[in-house]
Scaffold this motif. Structure first.
Motif, PDB file in Angstrom:
ATOM      1  N   THR A 220       0.842  -1.188   0.000  1.00  0.00           N
ATOM      2  CA  THR A 220       0.000   0.000   0.000  1.00  0.00           C
ATOM      3  C   THR A 220       0.883   1.246   0.000  1.00  0.00           C
ATOM      4  O   THR A 220       2.109   1.156   0.113  1.00  0.00           O
ATOM      5  CB  THR A 220      -0.924   0.016   1.237  1.00  0.00           C
ATOM      6  OG1 THR A 220      -1.869   1.071   1.100  1.00  0.00           O
ATOM      7  CG2 THR A 220      -0.133   0.205   2.513  1.00  0.00           C
ATOM      8  N   VAL A 229      -1.591   3.100   6.889  1.00  0.00           N
ATOM      9  CA  VAL A 229      -2.500   3.565   5.832  1.00  0.00           C
ATOM     10  C   VAL A 229      -3.216   4.854   6.175  1.00  0.00           C
ATOM     11  O   VAL A 229      -4.010   5.363   5.372  1.00  0.00           O
ATOM     12  CB  VAL A 229      -3.553   2.475   5.525  1.00  0.00           C
ATOM     13  CG1 VAL A 229      -2.910   1.279   4.885  1.00  0.00           C
ATOM     14  CG2 VAL A 229      -4.309   2.076   6.787  1.00  0.00           C
ATOM     15  N   PRO A 233      -7.574   4.230   4.037  1.00  0.00           N
ATOM     16  CA  PRO A 233      -6.647   3.504   3.157  1.00  0.00           C
ATOM     17  C   PRO A 233      -6.771   3.970   1.714  1.00  0.00           C
ATOM     18  O   PRO A 233      -7.854   4.331   1.248  1.00  0.00           O
ATOM     19  CB  PRO A 233      -7.114   2.040   3.303  1.00  0.00           C
ATOM     20  CG  PRO A 233      -7.831   1.989   4.608  1.00  0.00           C
ATOM     21  CD  PRO A 233      -8.481   3.329   4.762  1.00  0.00           C
ATOM     22  N   SER A 234      -5.643   3.958   0.995  1.00  0.00           N
ATOM     23  CA  SER A 234      -5.664   4.354  -0.411  1.00  0.00           C
ATOM     24  C   SER A 234      -6.263   3.244  -1.255  1.00  0.00           C
ATOM     25  O   SER A 234      -6.502   2.131  -0.794  1.00  0.00           O
ATOM     26  CB  SER A 234      -4.235   4.648  -0.889  1.00  0.00           C
ATOM     27  OG  SER A 234      -3.469   3.458  -0.916  1.00  0.00           O
ATOM     28  N   THR A 236      -4.815   1.704  -3.545  1.00  0.00           N
ATOM     29  CA  THR A 236      -3.799   0.666  -3.716  1.00  0.00           C
ATOM     30  C   THR A 236      -3.564  -0.013  -2.377  1.00  0.00           C
ATOM     31  O   THR A 236      -2.803   0.468  -1.538  1.00  0.00           O
ATOM     32  CB  THR A 236      -2.484   1.265  -4.241  1.00  0.00           C
ATOM     33  OG1 THR A 236      -2.734   1.972  -5.446  1.00  0.00           O
ATOM     34  CG2 THR A 236      -1.470   0.172  -4.518  1.00  0.00           C
ATOM     35  N   LEU A 237      -4.269  -1.108  -2.143  1.00  0.00           N
ATOM     36  CA  LEU A 237      -4.128  -1.826  -0.884  1.00  0.00           C
ATOM     37  C   LEU A 237      -4.296  -3.311  -1.153  1.00  0.00           C
ATOM     38  O   LEU A 237      -5.338  -3.753  -1.627  1.00  0.00           O
ATOM     39  CB  LEU A 237      -5.162  -1.365   0.137  1.00  0.00           C
ATOM     40  CG  LEU A 237      -5.174  -2.119   1.474  1.00  0.00           C
ATOM     41  CD1 LEU A 237      -3.834  -1.978   2.186  1.00  0.00           C
ATOM     42  CD2 LEU A 237      -6.306  -1.625   2.363  1.00  0.00           C
TER      43      LEU A 237
END
Length: 324
Positions: A220, A229, A233-234, A236-237
């Protein structure tokens, strides 16, 4: 009668064509999807930096990172059926053997049947509730999450909130608080008091999904050195069981994608075969593979269609391998 036969033949050819096209589109879409997925995985992994999850660093903030470490908690999760276990997340599903109503599209009377269904079906909404009363569900489906957790040196709470997909928990008698309960098809059978036959109205089946404590790898964008994160969270995880580097994670994810794509290719080939057989069946008497093969008529048609489907599967599989 002849007119009906022509209409039936036309419908068979039409649905056969739809099935054939569905098979081709599924195979082609699987190949294109695999290329896109593997390309994305490769791009992300190539730009990722391996970090030590046990020693968070503010210097990694803003970077795409791959962190491998232990995801643990001091708390254990349990419920009235399951003994305490080392789970980060525990989701319980409860099904009850109960009445359901099936209403047809025409004006015919609704049909009632008993079967396993998750949750409690509201029989008061039935057209004829009398005689089709469902008992009150004694246990509800519920999702439990540990109050605090750690991923390496990070606070794992926000990571846990972002996890949606869990794995089925394999049950055995030693895990149950009541050892007299039976386990069938990985589900705990909880009979309703007084029920002498199984299944019977009001019986329950309980099964679980879980995220066990253990080794995990997270890829991530690191937002801060406390929660990894940040508050949100983004996009991309990626969280995967096991310990991986950026390179080995890319290989593992790509292998998983290929495995799924091959399954879709095989299903597409089956649809292609079924569609061709349906379209060409009126011409089956014209197929004769003798003397090379001892097949004629419908059997010969099936062999030809199978050969074409296998050939298409081989070509699409080769395209998938070349593109990966």
């Amino acid at each position: 009668m002849a007119r009906f036969a022509r209409v039936n033949s036309a419908l068979q050819a039409f649905f056969g064509l739809i099935t054939l096209l569905s098979g081709v589109l599924m195979m082609w879409g699987s190949v294109k999807g695999e290329k896109a997925d593997i390309s994305t995985i490769g791009t992300l992994s190539a730009g990722a930096v391996d970090i030590d999850a046990s020693v968070p660093s503010a210097a990694d903030n803003g970077k795409l990172v791959v962190a491998a470490g232990k995801f643990v908690a001091d708390q254990q999760l349990e419920d009235e059926y399951l003994k305490p276990g080392a789970y980060l997340i525990l989701r319980r599903h409860v099904e009850m053997y109960q009445w359901t109503e099936e209403v047809g599209s025409n004006s015919s009377e609704p049909r009632y049947s008993q079967g396993w269904h998750e949750g409690e079906v509201d029989f008061f909404k039935f057209s004829s509730p009398e005689g089709h009363e469902n008992p009150v569900l004694r246990s509800a489906s519920v999702r439990q999450v540990v109050q605090s957790s750690r991923f390496g040196g990070y606070d794992g709470s926000v990571l846990l909130e972002s996890i949606v997909k869990l794995l089925p928990l394999t049950l055995d008698q030693s895990m149950l608080k009541d050892s007299t309960l039976l386990i069938e098809e990985n589900k705990i059978i909880v009979p309703r008091p007084g029920n002498l036959e199984s299944p019977a109205l009001g019986d329950m089946r309980v099964w679980y999904e879980a995220l066990p404590q253990g080794d995990y790898t997270v890829m991530t964008k690191q937002v801060d050195e406390r929660t990894l994160v940040g508050a949100t969270p983004s996009d991309t995880l990626l969280i995967r069981p096991g310990l991986f580097t950026a390179e080995s994670l890319s290989k593992a994810q790509s292998s998983e994608v290929r495995s799924g794509v091959f399954g879709m290719l095989c299903f597409g080939a089956i649809l292609l075969f079924a569609g061709m057989v349906s379209i060409l069946s009126p011409l089956a008497t014209n197929f004769d593979l003798r003397p090379r093969l001892p097949f004629t008529g419908g059997a010969a048609l099936a062999v030809v269609c199978a050969a074409i489907s296998c050939g298409a599967l081989a070509v699409m599989s080769a395209l998938a391998l070349l593109g990966s």
